[in-house]
Motif scaffolding. Structure first.
Motif, short mmCIF file in Angstrom:
data_model
loop_
_atom_site.label_atom_id
_atom_site.label_comp_id
_atom_site.label_asym_id
_atom_site.label_seq_id
_atom_site.Cartn_x
_atom_site.Cartn_y
_atom_site.Cartn_z
N UNK A 85 -27.96 -15.39 -18.21
CA UNK A 85 -28.71 -14.37 -17.47
C UNK A 85 -28.26 -14.29 -16.01
N UNK A 86 -27.84 -15.42 -15.44
CA UNK A 86 -27.38 -15.42 -14.06
C UNK A 86 -26.14 -14.56 -13.90
N UNK A 87 -25.30 -14.54 -14.93
CA UNK A 87 -24.06 -13.73 -14.87
C UNK A 87 -24.39 -12.25 -14.89
N UNK A 88 -25.47 -11.87 -15.56
CA UNK A 88 -25.84 -10.47 -15.65
C UNK A 88 -26.20 -9.87 -14.31
N UNK A 89 -25.91 -8.57 -14.14
CA UNK A 89 -26.15 -7.89 -12.87
C UNK A 89 -27.55 -7.28 -12.79
#
Length: 662
Positions: A85-89
């Motif tokens: 989820x951290x990678x998602x924008x």
């Protein structure tokens, strides 16, 4: 009936075994899986790891090692999810986000919190595997808390609902015509006769109005985030996020209400016309901001955080800058010059603050808001002291208003109009003035009082069951100061009659103003009767000064040749008396047509009184001695003189020379 073998599999277990064999077959034949498939398999592994596979008894160390192993597996799985989820924008908890995804993320973070709590309960020593796992779990928790804080701020910022009451037009305040409270001099010729309390001020006692500062649909997500962060001991981070966003939002509210940031120095340098406009706007904005914006802000805090001490702290910190900005303006007004023209505006500010005091005390009940409660009370006190001092300065200005020249025409002086209209407006502030002036009552020594009848004005009220109010005492004193000042101004006239006319006009104006307004309830009917008697005395004094010498010319005394009333009439003396009368009348006409009596009824009554005395005496004189006087010496008929008297007191000098008969 056969007996069921206890070791035989149930139908559900047979289905589970078949599914497991299918999964194993797929794992052997396929090496690449989608992200969703990978996440499901990781969940499956976590679940399987928690199933007790060894049925034989274990010792304590084996159980702890197995538990730690399970924690590691669960932590690794959750970490992978959170990092994905951290990678998602995109925002995870935004109003447009998938609800399942939102719940999945919150559940994952909550599980990390639970793992941290479990590891901490083991009290692991440093350099142990348990301590390493705890550090890793805290790192994962910190990462998720940072993300939640970001989500929290994003939701607050992008779901704001600013509100501006459509009924309020702030620019129209500045575009209004200049009202009479902007007059800076008692002698100002641009006097406006209609001083009024500002009609734009919101009525007292208005109830609070709660509005949605944030889209109601996102409140559950905000509440879930705050609860999770609080439970994870990230209270400070959550509160700071809320305070930073809402502080800016309340600043924006003031911008919407067109409140400019001004330092105390800036306010003190402002011209009165600008300051007057800003005070009028302030009195309106202050109630809107407290009873709408602050009330709604407190409600928002309670919706997100619940009703607890954190709410009071967050609310106090988020609203502190904006409320202090408004209070700083009031403080600047309180330390500025105490000019009389500011009094009504200052009283407006005092009443707004006094009216809002219960609201402020309700909003800032506990320690976090004690500073703002104290600051609000201090500003209220300073504004009250400023109003009191300004009123006393107003009284002093009335008593000490000097004039170097007589007021033209003997009409109603600007000071009289200004004071009476101003005091009439002050009646609207009776409660406030009685509160503020009750410690300022000064009982004067009758010998030093500017009005020897001041005690008589109070007599009826003192003898009644009610004592006079502080405002009544000060208003009576103020009226006495005004009358004393007017008497001083009347002495500037060279013509004694004009001095009496001036006092008659002004005292009559005062009496009529009190009679036709709420001042009557303050000063009383006894005060009005005394002023009616006074102006009538001045009217009689005017008549005596005007008519005594001219009427003496029409008397019989001194017209006989032997000096007695029994001898023959001297025609020469008759001629001289008549010529003297005409000269005196022409002088009266020339001067007193330029004099002024603004009250039309009073003017008419005085003309009638003059006519009755003067014309009757002239008719009698001409009728008695007409045969002894040549017609050519009679310049005016009685009707002519009566007609000319109608021209008096119009404020425009005229001459009768062009009408003389040859």
């Amino acid at each position: 009936m056969g007996i069921c073998d206890p070791l035989m599999n149930t139908p559900e277990e047979e289905n589970l075994i078949a599914a497991a064999r299918l999964i194993l077959g797929e794992l052997e034949s396929n090496k690449k899986f989608s992200n969703e498939a990978t996440r499901i398999l990781e969940d499956l592994a976590t679940k399987l790891s928690s199933i007790v596979k060894i049925t034989k008894p274990k010792d304590e160390n084996e159980e702890e090692e197995e538990e730690l192993s399970d924690i590691k597996i669960r932590l690794d799985s959750i970490q992978d999810k959170i990092m994905t989820w951290e990678v998602g924008q995109s925002m995870i908890l935004d109003s447009g986000s998938d609800e399942n995804q939102t719940n999945e993320y919150l559940n994952a973070v909550n599980e990390v919190k639970t793992l941290v709590e479990r590891l901490e309960s083991l009290n692991p020593n440093k350099d142990t595997s348990e301590h390493e796992v705890l550090l890793k779990a805290n790192d994962v928790l910190q990462t998720s808390m940072a993300r939640l804080e970001e989500e929290f701020k994003h939701i607050l910022i992008h779901n704001q609902q600013n509100f501006e009451p459509e009924r309020l037009s702030f620019r129209s305040i500045e575009d209004d015509c200049v009202d009479s409270t902007s007059i800076v001099s008692f002698e100002d010729d641009s006097f406006d006769d209609s001083i009024q309390r500002d009609s734009i001020t919101i009525s007292r006692g208005s109830e609070v109005h709660i509005m949605d500062l944030i889209n109601p649909q996102v409140i559950p997500n905000l509440k879930s985030i705050s609860t999770l962060m609080f439970d994870s001991n990230y209270i400070k981070e959550c509160c700071n996020a809320f305070i930073s966003v809402r502080k800016d939002a309340l600043d924006d509210c003031l911008f919407i209400l067109e409140v400019e940031k001004s330092s105390i120095e800036d306010v003190l340098k402002m011209e009165w016309a600008t300051l007057n406009s800003k005070i009028r706007k302030w009195t309106k904005v202050m109630k809107i901001f407290v009873r709408i914006y602050l009330a709604s802000e407190k409600s928002l805090c309670e919706q997100i955080f619940g009703k607890n001490e954190v709410v009071n702290s967050c609310f106090a910190e988020s609203s502190k800058a904006s409320i202090l900005q408004l209070l700083n303006f009031a403080e600047a007004i309180s330390i500025g010059p105490h000019k009389p023209e500011k009094l009504i505006r200052i009283l407006d500010m005092y009443e707004v603050l006094a009216d809002l005091k219960p609201d402020i005390e309700s909003f800032y009940q506990n320690d976090p808001g004690s500073y703002l409660r104290t600051e609000f009370q201090d500003v209220l006190t300073r504004i009250g002291d400023c109003a009191t001092t300004t009123f006393l300065e107003f009284k002093n200005a009335v008593g000490a208003n000097p004039s170097n020249a007589a007021f033209p025409g003997g009409g109603i002086h600007h000071l009289t109009r200004w004071v009476m209209n101003y005091v009439t407006t002050l009646i609207d502030y009776s409660n406030s003035l009685n509160t503020l002036l009750k410690t300022e009552i000064q009982f004067q020594d009758p010998s030093s009082s500017p009005d020897v009848n001041l005690e008589d004005d109070n007599a009826n009220q003192k003898n009644s069951s009610f004592s006079i109010s502080p405002m009544t005492s000060h208003f009576q004193s103020l009226m006495s100061l005004l009358e004393s000042n007017l008497e001083e101004k009347s002495r500037l006239y060279r013509e004694e009659a004009l001095g009496h006319l001036f006092l008659m006009n002004n005292i009559n104006y005062m009496a009529e103003k009190v009679k036709g307004s709420e001042l009557r309830t303050v000063l009383g009917d006894n005060w009005i009767r005394k002023r009616n008697w006074k102006f009538q005395q001045y009217a009689m004094s005017y008549e005596r000064s005007t008519l005594s010498s001219i009427l003496n010319l029409l008397k019989e005394e001194g017209l006989h040749n032997n000096g007695s009333n029994s001898g023959s009439i001297s025609k020469t003396l008759l001629k001289e008396r008549l010529q003297g009368f005409y000269i005196a009348f022409e002088e009266i006409y020339k001067s007193q047509t330029g004099w002024s009596i603004p009250n039309s009824q009073l003017s008419e009554d005085l003309r009638i009184s003059l006519s009755l005395k003067l014309i009757q005496a002239y008719r009698t004189f001409v009728g008695r001695y007409g045969n002894s006087i040549s017609e050519k010496y009679i310049k005016y008929s009685a009707d002519d003189l009566e007609s000319y008297l109608l021209d008096l007191f119009e404020g425009s000098p005229r001459s009768l020379h062009s009408f003389h008969r040859k």
